[in-house]
Design a protein around this motif. Structure first.
Motif, mmCIF file in Angstrom:
data_model
loop_
_atom_site.group_PDB
_atom_site.id
_atom_site.type_symbol
_atom_site.label_atom_id
_atom_site.label_comp_id
_atom_site.label_asym_id
_atom_site.label_seq_id
_atom_site.Cartn_x
_atom_site.Cartn_y
_atom_site.Cartn_z
ATOM 1 N N LYS A 4 16.384 18.889 -52.252
ATOM 2 C CA LYS A 4 14.990 18.968 -52.684
ATOM 3 C C LYS A 4 14.193 17.732 -52.283
ATOM 4 O O LYS A 4 13.042 17.834 -51.858
ATOM 5 C CB LYS A 4 14.927 19.180 -54.201
ATOM 6 C CG LYS A 4 15.186 20.610 -54.640
ATOM 7 C CD LYS A 4 14.082 21.538 -54.124
ATOM 8 C CE LYS A 4 14.295 22.971 -54.579
ATOM 9 N NZ LYS A 4 13.253 23.871 -54.023
ATOM 10 N N TRP A 5 14.787 16.546 -52.427
ATOM 11 C CA TRP A 5 14.042 15.334 -52.086
ATOM 12 C C TRP A 5 13.683 15.307 -50.603
ATOM 13 O O TRP A 5 12.606 14.848 -50.219
ATOM 14 C CB TRP A 5 14.827 14.081 -52.472
ATOM 15 C CG TRP A 5 16.146 13.893 -51.778
ATOM 16 C CD1 TRP A 5 17.383 14.236 -52.242
ATOM 17 C CD2 TRP A 5 16.362 13.313 -50.486
ATOM 18 N NE1 TRP A 5 18.351 13.916 -51.327
ATOM 19 C CE2 TRP A 5 17.756 13.341 -50.237
ATOM 20 C CE3 TRP A 5 15.515 12.770 -49.514
ATOM 21 C CZ2 TRP A 5 18.324 12.853 -49.067
ATOM 22 C CZ3 TRP A 5 16.081 12.283 -48.340
ATOM 23 C CH2 TRP A 5 17.469 12.323 -48.126
ATOM 24 N N GLU A 7 13.273 18.053 -48.727
ATOM 25 C CA GLU A 7 12.239 19.081 -48.564
ATOM 26 C C GLU A 7 10.864 18.524 -48.930
ATOM 27 O O GLU A 7 9.879 18.735 -48.212
ATOM 28 C CB GLU A 7 12.576 20.278 -49.451
ATOM 29 C CG GLU A 7 11.553 21.395 -49.399
ATOM 30 C CD GLU A 7 11.855 22.508 -50.386
ATOM 31 O OE1 GLU A 7 10.926 23.292 -50.686
ATOM 32 O OE2 GLU A 7 12.999 22.582 -50.875
ATOM 33 N N TYR A 8 10.785 17.789 -50.055
ATOM 34 C CA TYR A 8 9.505 17.227 -50.485
ATOM 35 C C TYR A 8 9.011 16.171 -49.492
ATOM 36 O O TYR A 8 7.813 16.122 -49.171
ATOM 37 C CB TYR A 8 9.644 16.600 -51.874
ATOM 38 C CG TYR A 8 10.015 17.578 -52.961
ATOM 39 C CD1 TYR A 8 9.651 18.920 -52.877
ATOM 40 C CD2 TYR A 8 10.741 17.173 -54.080
ATOM 41 C CE1 TYR A 8 9.998 19.822 -53.873
ATOM 42 C CE2 TYR A 8 11.087 18.074 -55.076
ATOM 43 C CZ TYR A 8 10.713 19.398 -54.967
ATOM 44 O OH TYR A 8 11.063 20.285 -55.948
ATOM 45 N N LYS A 11 7.595 17.879 -46.428
ATOM 46 C CA LYS A 11 6.301 18.503 -46.694
ATOM 47 C C LYS A 11 5.194 17.455 -46.776
ATOM 48 O O LYS A 11 4.091 17.654 -46.246
ATOM 49 C CB LYS A 11 6.370 19.312 -47.990
ATOM 50 C CG LYS A 11 7.143 20.619 -47.849
ATOM 51 C CD LYS A 11 7.144 21.406 -49.141
ATOM 52 C CE LYS A 11 7.877 22.736 -48.975
ATOM 53 N NZ LYS A 11 7.923 23.505 -50.246
ATOM 54 N N LEU A 12 5.479 16.335 -47.437
ATOM 55 C CA LEU A 12 4.491 15.262 -47.520
ATOM 56 C C LEU A 12 4.156 14.722 -46.130
ATOM 57 O O LEU A 12 2.990 14.484 -45.805
ATOM 58 C CB LEU A 12 5.014 14.134 -48.413
ATOM 59 C CG LEU A 12 5.032 14.407 -49.917
ATOM 60 C CD1 LEU A 12 5.761 13.286 -50.645
ATOM 61 C CD2 LEU A 12 3.616 14.558 -50.458
ATOM 62 N N SER A 39 6.296 9.392 -48.072
ATOM 63 C CA SER A 39 7.368 10.220 -47.512
ATOM 64 C C SER A 39 8.452 9.348 -46.879
ATOM 65 O O SER A 39 9.648 9.640 -46.995
ATOM 66 C CB SER A 39 6.807 11.204 -46.484
ATOM 67 O OG SER A 39 6.397 10.551 -45.298
#
Length: 205
Positions: A4-5, A7-8, A11-12, A39
């Motif tokens: 998840k980290w 993925e975030y 995206k950022l 990011s």
């Protein structure tokens, strides 16, 4: 499944890159630069990669962010498939690498086969187009599409080069240790299965 980290962070970075490219407002540009830095900090906190290297690999592009393209050539002899031994990890892979911006898919496959295996090949058909993150164990800080292409062997022999140390043809049941970031056992098995089919629809995702 992608972390998840990561993925975030991706995206950022994508939002920041598009904003930096298309925004004309200096205050918005400053905010997008801050988002990009966040990011990078996320990646730095969860990995051992230094800030400068992350910025170079992860946040140095301009324009709308799109996946990178990795090409792999499936080259056969008899009932065996060609693999090359990568110098940087000592494991084996189908010849291939990043597609250059000024080459077509066929040209990229021909180039990689020549550089890594010393072979002249004729690309015949696309086997598959895979999203890297759905099929690999090690996460990457950017998106990658991996394109596998069936090739006809024309001529040539292995020559020592800066990327690979040797090559060989292998049967499906006797594959050597694989460089899993480049190709998985399942992907190579798919290449063998496709070889048997006169008609094949490319698999994707």
């Amino acid at each position: 499944m992608e972390l998840k980290w990561l993925e975030y962070a991706k995206k950022l970075q994508s939002i920041a890159q598009a904003g930096i490219t298309y925004s004309k407002n200096k205050y918005e540009l400053e905010r997008f630069e801050q988002i990009r830095d966040i990011s990078i900090q996320i990646l730095q906190n969860y990995t051992d990669i230094e800030h400068a290297k992350i910025r170079n690999l992860f946040a140095n592009e301009t324009g709308y962010q799109t996946p990178k393209i990795d090409v792999r050539g499936a080259i056969y002899k008899d009932n065996k498939i060609l693999l090359v031994k990568e110098k940087n990890d000592g494991r084996w892979a189908l010849p291939g690498g990043w597609a250059d911006i000024d080459t077509s898919l066929s040209e990229a496959i021909i180039k990689e086969a020549k550089e890594e295996a010393g072979l002249v090949v004729l690309p015949k058909r696309i086997i598959s187009i895979f999203d890297y993150k759905k099929h690999a164990a090690k996460p990457l800080p950017y998106g990658v599409y991996k394109i596998f292409v069936e090739c006809e062997l024309i001529k040539g022999s292995f020559k020592n080069n800066i990327e690979t140390s040797e090559s060989g043809f292998f049967e499906p049941e006797s594959l050597p240790p694989l460089s899993l970031n480049r190709n998985t056992r399942e992907q190579i098995e798919l290449c063998f299965e496709t070889r048997k089919k006169q008609c094949h629809e490319a698999i994707f995702d």
